[in-house]
Design a protein around this motif. Structure first.
Motif, short mmCIF file in Angstrom:
data_model
loop_
_atom_site.label_atom_id
_atom_site.label_comp_id
_atom_site.label_asym_id
_atom_site.label_seq_id
_atom_site.Cartn_x
_atom_site.Cartn_y
_atom_site.Cartn_z
N PRO A 68 0.82 -1.23 0.00
CA PRO A 68 0.00 0.00 0.00
C PRO A 68 0.85 1.27 0.00
O PRO A 68 0.69 2.15 0.86
CB PRO A 68 -0.81 -0.14 1.29
CG PRO A 68 0.08 -0.90 2.21
CD PRO A 68 0.81 -1.89 1.33
N VAL A 69 1.75 1.38 -0.97
CA VAL A 69 2.67 2.51 -1.04
C VAL A 69 2.07 3.58 -1.95
O VAL A 69 1.46 3.26 -2.98
CB VAL A 69 4.04 2.06 -1.58
CG1 VAL A 69 5.03 3.23 -1.56
CG2 VAL A 69 4.58 0.90 -0.77
N VAL A 70 2.20 4.85 -1.56
CA VAL A 70 1.66 5.95 -2.35
C VAL A 70 2.75 6.94 -2.69
O VAL A 70 3.88 6.85 -2.20
CB VAL A 70 0.51 6.66 -1.60
CG1 VAL A 70 -0.65 5.71 -1.35
CG2 VAL A 70 1.00 7.26 -0.28
N SER A 71 2.39 7.93 -3.51
CA SER A 71 3.33 8.94 -3.95
C SER A 71 3.77 9.84 -2.80
O SER A 71 3.00 10.11 -1.87
CB SER A 71 2.68 9.79 -5.05
OG SER A 71 3.41 10.96 -5.30
N VAL A 72 4.99 10.34 -2.87
CA VAL A 72 5.52 11.26 -1.85
C VAL A 72 4.65 12.52 -1.77
O VAL A 72 4.46 13.09 -0.69
CB VAL A 72 6.98 11.64 -2.18
CG1 VAL A 72 7.49 12.72 -1.23
CG2 VAL A 72 7.88 10.42 -2.12
N GLU A 73 4.09 12.94 -2.91
CA GLU A 73 3.29 14.17 -2.94
C GLU A 73 2.07 14.10 -2.02
O GLU A 73 1.53 15.13 -1.61
CB GLU A 73 2.82 14.47 -4.37
CG GLU A 73 3.90 15.04 -5.28
CD GLU A 73 4.95 14.00 -5.66
OE1 GLU A 73 4.62 12.80 -5.65
OE2 GLU A 73 6.10 14.40 -5.96
N GLU A 74 1.62 12.90 -1.67
CA GLU A 74 0.43 12.78 -0.82
C GLU A 74 0.70 13.20 0.62
O GLU A 74 -0.23 13.32 1.43
CB GLU A 74 -0.12 11.35 -0.86
CG GLU A 74 -0.69 10.98 -2.22
CD GLU A 74 -1.67 9.81 -2.15
OE1 GLU A 74 -2.21 9.55 -1.07
OE2 GLU A 74 -1.88 9.18 -3.21
N ILE A 75 1.95 13.44 0.96
CA ILE A 75 2.29 13.95 2.31
C ILE A 75 1.58 15.27 2.56
O ILE A 75 1.17 15.58 3.69
CB ILE A 75 3.82 14.12 2.46
CG1 ILE A 75 4.51 12.75 2.42
CG2 ILE A 75 4.16 14.85 3.75
CD1 ILE A 75 6.03 12.84 2.48
N ALA A 76 1.41 16.06 1.49
CA ALA A 76 0.78 17.39 1.63
C ALA A 76 -0.65 17.31 2.12
O ALA A 76 -1.19 18.29 2.66
CB ALA A 76 0.84 18.12 0.28
#
Length: 660
Positions: free
Chosen positions: A58-66
């Motif tokens: 279940p890994v997501v993009s770094v940009e979703e940290i925002a």
């Protein structure tokens, strides 16, 4: 490669984290955290997230940290120094994480005042420590353009490289990294629990040297030089530079004080002395798994200090210990109500030369107020939310009379020598004297109680953080009716204002860690009410530990008061009601009841709470209210105004059927 271990010692239990990296290390970390349920992984991110999603992770993009909020830590699962440095910089600049939130167990070791580093695997896994040491020495000399090697340079290299990270070539493990009260650090400087031998007399000499720097004596640095003469180097210049640096920059958060497993200072005695001198309340410590012997007064006699000088050192030390002392906060719980006077009297006699009850106050409160206060008192302790609820139910089961009144006695306990040691459960300071008193009086009174369960008689704070936190809780003014007087001419309504959600005397009293949901449809008025709330809270809560924060999310504005990281109370200003068309608001305005606050009658309130409970079924106070008022629900009216883009009729019907 499977020997990677998640940094449990660097991350608080049950915290909300982002796991950065999905390679070998990240995968191991993910499995360890999910298996142990130690923390809550809110996001697992990686630049190459598509690759790992293809493997079923279940890994997501770094940009979703925002898009996420209220994150406690970002754990970087990477052991390459250059990559770690780049990730850290990005997290700080793009997402505003501070250094304390970013955790990397495979970070490079930055050597203090040297600005050189070696990767951890080189430091801890090299087969030839001497070879690495020589390489470090040459690099140090080259980078600093050192032509002649002074004793201070060799001391830097030897002390940092040899003593601090290895003993006889064996690795010293880091136990923990955390914040600690300066007072507790001072009081903890005894020898491995031997509270007859204080081992930080050298602090007095450093304090005298600082005094001379500010023109208060003319002997401090002379004593300091003689104390340090065994090192073969005159450290006076360096100490003066450190004092000057503090004057210019203050106490930098990145400067940790290194301690052994009993809080004995191994490195950072000068910084600690400056913290004491300048009343710095908290320091960051790095705790290592070894024992360090420090100096007692005998050392100064052996160094041929005069009798008068030794007496001066002892006098300054006594003053340091006296200044570091504080009152511990005790609470006697409702099951012991009949014995409040006896317990207070006997605690004062338990060790009359050591302990005294300075003052006490009695409080009577209703159940909701007691529950919220109880949970607040344990906020800085190790008890989990589940553990708090369990203990609260034990207290209630041991109350001889359960008439809805909860009586407690709060007392200030002064202890001359609190004997600060290590709480091994969470590596925090703990007064061993407090621990003794609690054990003695629990056993002394357990046979007298109507029923007895462990820990239903008393609670006493363990350390400075807990003591001051609990003390402030009992100083809080819970009457916020003045604010609602300030906004009486504005067009607003408080949602969920009565029963179960709020204190029955609200707004003259509120529950800790709760909030007011204030509906204000006009944008300008919503801004004005939030501005007034902020100024009111700043005026209302005057304490250096209490901060007021104002945040905006979409069209909602949040204004809250925090005691350190604990929510005292929050105002939430919103333009809409969850799950309902705005036309419902217009109809409700005709129903508003105006008393101390503007609120809605039950026929409107039951609709709002049913939708909220459908949306958040873990909120028990919604259910408590609904069970009492569900018969007042007009389902046709509810479905008439339901916003189907937010919630479905089927979902609401399902919740309704469960309640009835």
């Amino acid at each position: 490669m499977n020997n990677f271990i998640f940094p449990f010692h660097m991350v608080s239990k049950e915290s909300h984290i982002i796991l950065y990296g999905a390679g070998t290390i990240g995968t191991v970390f993910f499995k360890q955290v999910t298996a142990t349920k130690y923390a809550n992984i809110i996001l697992w991110v990686d630049k190459n997230y598509n690759t790992y999603r293809g493997k079923g992770y279940p890994v997501v993009s770094v940009e979703e940290i925002a898009d996420v909020k209220n994150i406690d830590y970002v754990v970087i699962a990477n052991n390459k120094p250059d990559a770690v440095k780049e990730i850290k910089s990005m997290l700080q600049k793009q997402y505003n994480f501070n250094t304390n939130q970013i955790v990397c167990p495979y970070d490079s070791y930055i050597f203090p005042s040297v600005d050189l580093y070696f990767p951890e695997q080189d430091l801890y896994e090299t087969g030839n420590l001497q070879e690495l040491y020589e390489g470090f020495k040459q690099k140090y000399i080259k980078e600093h353009n050192i032509i002649k090697i002074e004793p201070c340079h060799l001391y830097d290299i030897n002390s940092i490289f040899r003593r601090r990270y290895h003993i006889n070539g064996d690795r010293i493990n880091i136990i923990d990294k955390k914040e600690i009260a300066t007072r507790d650090l001072v009081l903890a400087q005894y020898y491995n629990g031997d509270y007859s031998r204080y081992k930080f007399y050298d602090a007095a000499v450093r304090i005298l040297a600082i005094d001379e720097y500010y023109g208060k004596n003319n002997t401090g640095f002379n004593m300091y030089r003689r104390m340090q003469e065994d090192t073969g180097f005159d450290w006076t210049g360096r100490f003066k530079e450190l004092i000057m640096s503090f004057e210019e920059k203050g106490f930098l958060d990145g400067n940790v004080v290194e301690v052994d497993k009993h809080f004995s200072i191994t490195d950072g005695a000068h910084r600690t002395a400056l913290a004491i001198y300048n009343n710095i309340e908290f320091l960051n410590i790095l705790m290592y798994d070894f024992d360090r012997e420090r100096w007692d007064i005998d050392v100064f006699w052996e160094k041929r200090f005069t009798a008068d000088e030794c007496k001066l050192i002892e006098d300054v030390t006594e003053k340091l210990l006296l200044d570091a002392s504080y009152d511990f906060i005790g609470v006697l719980w409702p099951p012991a109500e009949k014995y409040f006077d006896d317990i207070i009297n006997e605690i004062g006699k338990y060790s009359p030369d050591e302990t005294s009850v300075v003052k006490y106050f009695d409080y009577e409160m209703e159940r909701g107020e007691f529950w919220h206060l109880f949970k607040a008192l344990y906020h800085t302790d190790i008890l989990s939310e589940k553990g708090m609820v369990h203990k609260l139910k034990l207290i209630e089961s041991c109350m001889e009379v359960c008439d809805g009144k909860y009586k407690i006695r709060v007392f200030n306990l002064h202890i001359k020598h609190p004997m600060i040691g290590l709480n091994t459960k969470n590596n925090t300071p703990q007064s061993q004297m407090v621990k003794r008193i609690k054990n003695v009086f629990r056993n002394r009174y357990k046979e007298k109680l109507y029923k007895y369960e462990y820990d239903v008689i008393m609670h006493i704070s363990d350390n400075y953080l807990q003591s001051k936190f609990c003390s402030i809780l009992f100083q809080i003014d819970y009457d916020i009716s003045e604010y609602f007087g300030m906004i009486k001419n504005y067009d607003y309504v408080v949602l969920r204002a009565k029963e179960s959600r709020q204190h029955k005397l609200f707004p003259k009293k509120f529950y800790l860690r709760s909030n007011s949901d204030i509906l204000v449809t006009d944008d300008n008025e919503r801004d004005k009410l939030a501005e007034l709330a902020q100024s009111f809270l700043i005026k209302h809560f005057k304490n250096d530990w209490i901060s007021i924060k104002k945040e905006r999310e979409n069209n909602c504005i949040y204004v809250a008061a925090y005691l350190r990281d604990f929510l005292i109370y929050k105002f939430e200003f919103m333009p809409h009601i969850y799950g309902l068309e705005d036309s419902f608001i217009k109809e409700c305005k005709a129903d508003i009841i105006k008393e101390d606050i503007n609120y809605l009658p039950d026929k409107d309130e039951v609709i709002i709470r049913l939708l909220e409970y459908t949306h958040k079924p873990h909120k028990e106070w919604y259910l408590t209210y609904l069970k009492k008022h569900i018969h007042e629900l007009d389902k046709n009216r509810l479905f008439n105004y339901l916003d189907y883009s937010v919630i479905s009729i089927e979902k609401v019907e399902e919740t309704y059927n469960k309640i009835i």
